[in-house]
Write an enzyme that holds these catalytic residues in place. Structure first.
Site, PDB file in Angstrom:
ATOM      1  N   THR A  98       0.864  -1.179   0.000  1.00  0.00           N
ATOM      2  CA  THR A  98       0.000   0.000   0.000  1.00  0.00           C
ATOM      3  C   THR A  98       0.902   1.231   0.000  1.00  0.00           C
ATOM      4  OG1 THR A  98      -1.773  -1.135   1.177  1.00  0.00           O
ATOM      5  CG2 THR A  98      -1.776   1.274   1.244  1.00  0.00           C
ATOM      6  N   LYS A 173      -7.677   1.024  -2.710  1.00  0.00           N
ATOM      7  CA  LYS A 173      -7.229   0.690  -1.355  1.00  0.00           C
ATOM      8  C   LYS A 173      -7.406   1.887  -0.423  1.00  0.00           C
ATOM      9  CE  LYS A 173      -5.377  -1.592   2.046  1.00  0.00           C
ATOM     10  NZ  LYS A 173      -4.031  -2.201   2.024  1.00  0.00           N
ATOM     11  N   LYS A 241       0.246   5.170   8.416  1.00  0.00           N
ATOM     12  CA  LYS A 241       0.920   5.336   7.123  1.00  0.00           C
ATOM     13  C   LYS A 241      -0.114   5.368   5.999  1.00  0.00           C
ATOM     14  CE  LYS A 241       2.314   2.020   4.705  1.00  0.00           C
ATOM     15  NZ  LYS A 241       1.874   1.232   3.513  1.00  0.00           N
TER      16      LYS A 241
END
Length: 294
Positions: A98, A173, A241
């Site tokens: 990701t 995502k 993150k």
């Protein structure tokens, strides 16, 4: 049909994902920055470990990566000793990390310029999903590359979907993480409210999970949340993150995400409590702590 697959990045996700490929009969080569981890993998699965990326990808038909963040992706793909410079021109490069849309665009263009296909394919389902081969995989690639890669992705994916051209997987995502952030905070608040109201939390969940409040988070995380156990699952550090990626992309697009921004700050509080490695469901621990301070 067996193909040559290289898997780079043997963390809690990549290790079992590469294992599923080996068990499916593919010729798997692995590389990990910590070399001993790659050696350990070959003791458990049928495959080969290499000491360098260049050696690992030299004969690959497919290269999968699952590393940490944007800098790691640049290092493994764009370095002169990295994937793009050393993999065959016919190879399909598939990234499960990701990362930001920006670095995805840079890597995809570099691969295209060398004649390679690139697919961004971030996953959802956590360590449990990786181990059980039940990940949701959101793919950005040409239709041709997706069709060639899908039989491999099916080795560890329960839902493998092409969302569009390169970059669309990462955007999808981001949508996933935005949804999870709000869901986990809502679940934390409902459990805390039940607790403070003298209700049996397990009974409450049993009732409301039969109706419109039901969610994956409720089904899979409420038992450990009630017990105050967070030493599992997707770490708060990684969620922060990911949420930073979401909020940065939103700013670039002129989009306001007030709930996501607020939950991101709540996760910062959890980190300050020493919970950076706790599961994301630890937002309940924050509420319990605040309650004890009142």
């Amino acid at each position: 049909m067996s193909v040559n697959v290289t898997f780079i990045g043997l963390g809690v996700m990549g290790y079992p994902m590469a294992g599923h490929l080996a068990r499916a009969g593919h010729k798997v080569t692995v590389f990990n920055r910590t070399v001993s981890k790659a050696r350990d993998w070959t003791q458990e699965y049928d495959g080969k470990a290499c000491d360098t990326i260049a050696e690992a990808v030299a004969e690959a038909d497919f290269v999968m990566t699952c590393v940490g963040a944007d800098p790691d992706l640049r290092a493994v793909y764009l370095n002169e000793n990295g994937i793009i410079a050393n993999a065959p021109t016919h190879a399909i490069l598939i990234d499960h990390t990701t990362v930001s849309a920006e670095v995805t665009d840079v890597v995809a263009k570099a691969a295209h310029d060398r004649g390679q296909d690139f697919m961004d394919a971030p996953v959802s389902g956590g360590q449990q999903g990786a181990e059980n081969g039940k990940l949701t995989i959101m793919c950005g690639a040409s239709q041709e590359a997706f069709d060639r890669a899908k039989p491999l992705l099916d080795c560890y994916g329960k839902a493998v979907t092409r969302m569009g051209e390169a970059g669309k997987g990462q955007l999808t995502k981001m949508v996933n993480q935005i949804a999870i952030a709000g869901l986990v905070q809502g679940l934390s608040e409902c459990l805390y409210f039940a607790e403070q109201s003298g209700l049996d939390q397990e009974q409450v969940i049993d009732v409301i999970s039969q109706g419109a409040a039901q969610s994956w988070q409720m089904e899979n995380r409420s038992p450990t949340m009630i017990e105050g156990k967070y030493d599992h699952g997707f770490a708060v550090n990684w969620m922060r993150k990911d949420l930073d990626i979401c909020l940065t992309e939103a700013r670039h697009r002129g989009i306001t995400l007030p709930v996501t921004a607020l939950v991101d700050q709540f996760y910062a509080d959890v980190q300050a409590m020493g919970g950076g490695r706790w599961d994301t469901s630890s937002l309940l621990a924050r509420l319990r702590k605040l309650g004890n301070l009142e």
